[in-house]
Design an enzyme around this catalytic site. Sequence first.
Site, PDB file in Angstrom:
ATOM      1  N   GLY A  30     -56.855 -28.959 -14.782  1.00  0.00           N
ATOM      2  CA  GLY A  30     -57.896 -28.884 -15.821  1.00  0.00           C
ATOM      3  C   GLY A  30     -57.615 -27.845 -16.896  1.00  0.00           C
ATOM      4  O   GLY A  30     -58.391 -26.911 -17.069  1.00  0.00           O
ATOM      5  N   GLY A  86     -42.309 -27.867 -27.028  1.00  0.00           N
ATOM      6  CA  GLY A  86     -42.659 -26.510 -27.475  1.00  0.00           C
ATOM      7  C   GLY A  86     -43.664 -26.460 -28.605  1.00  0.00           C
ATOM      8  O   GLY A  86     -44.167 -25.391 -28.945  1.00  0.00           O
ATOM      9  N   GLY A 106     -46.312 -28.632 -28.433  1.00  0.00           N
ATOM     10  CA  GLY A 106     -47.526 -29.198 -27.834  1.00  0.00           C
ATOM     11  C   GLY A 106     -48.497 -28.111 -27.417  1.00  0.00           C
ATOM     12  O   GLY A 106     -48.262 -26.919 -27.635  1.00  0.00           O
ATOM     13  N   PRO A 118     -50.712 -27.371 -12.891  1.00  0.00           N
ATOM     14  CA  PRO A 118     -51.985 -26.807 -13.367  1.00  0.00           C
ATOM     15  C   PRO A 118     -53.131 -27.807 -13.236  1.00  0.00           C
ATOM     16  O   PRO A 118     -52.918 -29.015 -13.298  1.00  0.00           O
ATOM     17  CB  PRO A 118     -51.709 -26.505 -14.840  1.00  0.00           C
ATOM     18  CG  PRO A 118     -50.577 -27.388 -15.218  1.00  0.00           C
ATOM     19  CD  PRO A 118     -49.838 -27.801 -13.979  1.00  0.00           C
ATOM     20  N   ASP A 136     -35.149 -36.016 -29.074  1.00  0.00           N
ATOM     21  CA  ASP A 136     -35.779 -36.944 -28.132  1.00  0.00           C
ATOM     22  C   ASP A 136     -35.228 -36.662 -26.744  1.00  0.00           C
ATOM     23  O   ASP A 136     -34.028 -36.832 -26.502  1.00  0.00           O
ATOM     24  CB  ASP A 136     -35.461 -38.372 -28.597  1.00  0.00           C
ATOM     25  CG  ASP A 136     -36.007 -39.413 -27.626  1.00  0.00           C
ATOM     26  OD1 ASP A 136     -36.676 -39.032 -26.644  1.00  0.00           O
ATOM     27  OD2 ASP A 136     -35.745 -40.611 -27.863  1.00  0.00           O
ATOM     28  N   ILE A 137     -36.081 -36.270 -25.818  1.00  0.00           N
ATOM     29  CA  ILE A 137     -35.585 -35.871 -24.494  1.00  0.00           C
ATOM     30  C   ILE A 137     -35.085 -37.053 -23.675  1.00  0.00           C
ATOM     31  O   ILE A 137     -34.447 -36.870 -22.653  1.00  0.00           O
ATOM     32  CB  ILE A 137     -36.664 -35.117 -23.672  1.00  0.00           C
ATOM     33  CG1 ILE A 137     -37.925 -35.945 -23.494  1.00  0.00           C
ATOM     34  CG2 ILE A 137     -36.972 -33.773 -24.294  1.00  0.00           C
ATOM     35  CD1 ILE A 137     -38.833 -35.429 -22.402  1.00  0.00           C
ATOM     36  N   ALA A 193     -42.773 -31.170 -21.943  1.00  0.00           N
ATOM     37  CA  ALA A 193     -43.011 -32.364 -22.771  1.00  0.00           C
ATOM     38  C   ALA A 193     -43.525 -33.535 -21.952  1.00  0.00           C
ATOM     39  O   ALA A 193     -42.981 -33.847 -20.897  1.00  0.00           O
ATOM     40  CB  ALA A 193     -41.719 -32.755 -23.482  1.00  0.00           C
ATOM     41  N   LYS A 198     -45.693 -38.550 -13.262  1.00  0.00           N
ATOM     42  CA  LYS A 198     -45.571 -37.085 -13.149  1.00  0.00           C
ATOM     43  C   LYS A 198     -45.046 -36.720 -11.753  1.00  0.00           C
ATOM     44  O   LYS A 198     -44.207 -35.837 -11.603  1.00  0.00           O
ATOM     45  CB  LYS A 198     -46.914 -36.385 -13.400  1.00  0.00           C
ATOM     46  CG  LYS A 198     -47.443 -36.419 -14.808  1.00  0.00           C
ATOM     47  CD  LYS A 198     -46.543 -35.758 -15.821  1.00  0.00           C
ATOM     48  CE  LYS A 198     -46.625 -34.243 -15.853  1.00  0.00           C
ATOM     49  NZ  LYS A 198     -45.765 -33.682 -16.944  1.00  0.00           N
TER      50      LYS A 198
END
Lengths: 497, 386
Positions: free
Chosen positions: B189, B21, B23, B187, B63-64, B86, B161
């Site tokens: 670019g 949150g 970033g 998303p 820490d996630i 994140a 990812k």
Amino acid sequence: MVSAKSALYYATHVNELRAIIQWTTWHNPVHERNEAKECETLKECFRLLNLTSRSFAAVIKELHPELLVPVCLFYLALRGLDTIEDDMTIDIEVKEPLLRQFDVHLEDESWTFDGNGPNEKDRELLVKFDVVAKEFNKVKETYRAIIKDITKRMGNGMADYAKNQDHNANGVKTIKEYELYCHYVAGLVGEGCTRLFVEAKLANPALLNRPELMESMGQFLQQTNIIRDIREDHEDRRYFWPKEVWSKYVTEFGDLFLPENKQKALNCQSEMILMALKRADECLFYMAGVKEQSVFNFVAIPQSMAIATLELCFQNYDMFDRNIKITKGTACSLMMESTQNLQLVCDVFRRYARKIHRKNSPRDPHFLEISIACGKIERFIETIFPTQTAKTLSAGSSATSTAVAGRPPLSEAEAEKRKEDEEAKWDVIYIMVAVFGTLGLISILMIGAAWFFGARFDLAFGALKNGNFLPPKTPQEVSSVASVVSSKYEGAVHSEL
Amino acid sequence: MATFKKDEKVKSLGHVVVTGGSGFLGHHIVSLLSTRGACTKITALDLRTDANPVDGVQYETGDITNYDAMLSLFQTLKPDAVIHTASPHAMNNKNHDLFYNVNVNGTKTLVRASQEAGVKAFVYTSSASVIHDTVSDLVNADETYPLIMGDDQPEYYTTTKAQAELHVLASNRTASHPNFLTAAVRPSGMFGEGDVQLLPPGLSAYYRGQTKFQLGNNENLFDFTEITNVAHAHHLALAALLASHDRDASGLARPLDHEKVDGEAFFITNDSPVYFFDFARMVWAAAGDQTQPSQVWAISKDIGLLIATLMEWIFWIFRLGKPNLTRQQVKYTCMTRYYNIDKAKKRLGYRPVVGLDEGIRRGVKDALYRGVVVGQPMDLKGKKEQ
């Protein structure tokens, strides 16, 4: 006759000359009108069509027999309206009822009008308008209703504009007004034609459910003409560029033509072109709904000409100095490409979108928007004719051979192809290594031999360091170089001696 | 953002946790949801707290990848929904363990903790690169394209990812947690205010005087996305998941296959692909560049590749580090890469809310203001209006 100027032009533009020759010798009309079967009044109508239209007559005469006469008469009716509207010698008291009741005159076989000024070029059409009415009454009821409806609405729209003092004195104010004006003079034509095509079962009836598509067809043509004709219209004191647009750049419309405002004029021009360009993808969408070749030609030719004209105007200041138009050679090659299929017309649109994009300058306030508009045309073409889908990813791309969990393994052919590609890659690498290795070895041998026989690379590098890149030419230069070098590398030179 | 107003009667999203949150994207999501008054409460979770926190948002550090910490945090917070943005920076880091640990393990941990704490909806920020092999063209690509990972994916970051996305989407409506709904946003670019990866390096090229060069013929369309639009898409996806959850709860039928959002991934762009160098030129122009098209020297892709290869060798032989021009850069600048976002438009009702033009102007101003552009005139830093 061919003027010396155009002879010179085509001597240097052979491709365009080729297009003209090809078009005139190879083009076969899809349908040809059968003059033998035509009665005298119909022949007269076609004579009037040739008289009043330069660009449309040819495509109309090639139309499917079902629509040939209706579209010809539709054109003559609208041309008749236009001839009354345009003529500034007709008093408004006379003009207004004429325009508003023109749909009635269209059916009246005795109605003619000789009130046009003597200089009106299409005067004869109205003087002999009774022949149009006679033919009109022979046309199918459904077609008649469509033509009458559009004529009535356009007549009323034109009458409103003619009566509007403010419009006559100051021209179009807002973008909304501008689009409304284009709607009356062109959008309605698009609607009328579409209804005729669908009625004749020559176009997809779905077109009627997407009125914005036929509207864009008309808007695209009309806006392009308004942009191109700015000089001529200005001289005739007619102002179609909306004030909402030009007032961002100059305070008086006439200032657009002043040499000191050149950049402002071009910026204003690009905003106008952008507005038209945004309609281009909908025009392509519309054309995808046409089923019959002659109808396709009828709608596609003017659209191709329009996008070529937009490209010609874009960032071209000549437009403010004189009338510009695409050359006959370009027109012929566009006609060739527009009388075949949608894919070729899409190619035309993409080609001109890219040409516009290439002329686009970041200094232009609409730079990015124009780029987006060109991109939108390209992307739309991709949706009709995709070059790539998930199933047909371009061969050779590694995406075809991805192994995601659960995906089937590579087929044998694919594996084979992959292996071949891999081998080809290594072949190239080996050849490169061999070539460079040989060159390197020869270089080392030659340099080594030179060194063995006493070449003084240290002196050569020393001279290069001092900036003497060219070999000395005169004995004096040689000695001066030698002295500089020797003073620097005294020890070395001495031992040599 | 005219479509959402604070006082309008829109169903609240409840308590939303945004990971990452602080970033680039996370901050924009937090601030957008807060401006719209879309939630009863917003908690921003990050490794560090935000340099410029949003009013009324609770900030938590954590820490996630730590399951116990996440579970106890979620059990205390009792959030209705989680937006998981994140992720480590992809560009400046070649640390494979870090990528795997944060992107894959971190996401799995969050999903598990969320399921166990009774979270209703989970939106994951994926990437448009998950279908891209970094070399081929992508022409109007849609969600039917296969994920590219493992050996076929040169970028390990992208593999992680994609793996995380697979896990998130597979966790939608599982047998053990049938009311836990998930979706992924991909998303392409991203740029905008607060950006460090796209605008600042682009602007550096301007200050190094490279605006007169063009690689390739500039006929390759590319998708860029203004960050507010990405935040907006997350909002829409979350709202859609919660709406489906409520439908389930009230016993209504599930959405049809062609309208469902749960278990689905969505490409998000500005819906306006532009020619690659036009985007760059617009960025440069926004910083004051005056280069005209006639002054530009276009180098064909092949020559560009040749120069890049030579430079890479020379730099490698003499141990000079990373050259100014690499083959990967040449390939990227000459590549067509744009997406078909009809799915997001139809199912999420997504439309970009900030245009490219406006986004670039804002983003460039912000980057110069923050002084993060290498080689920028430092008098622009901290200067509000140019």
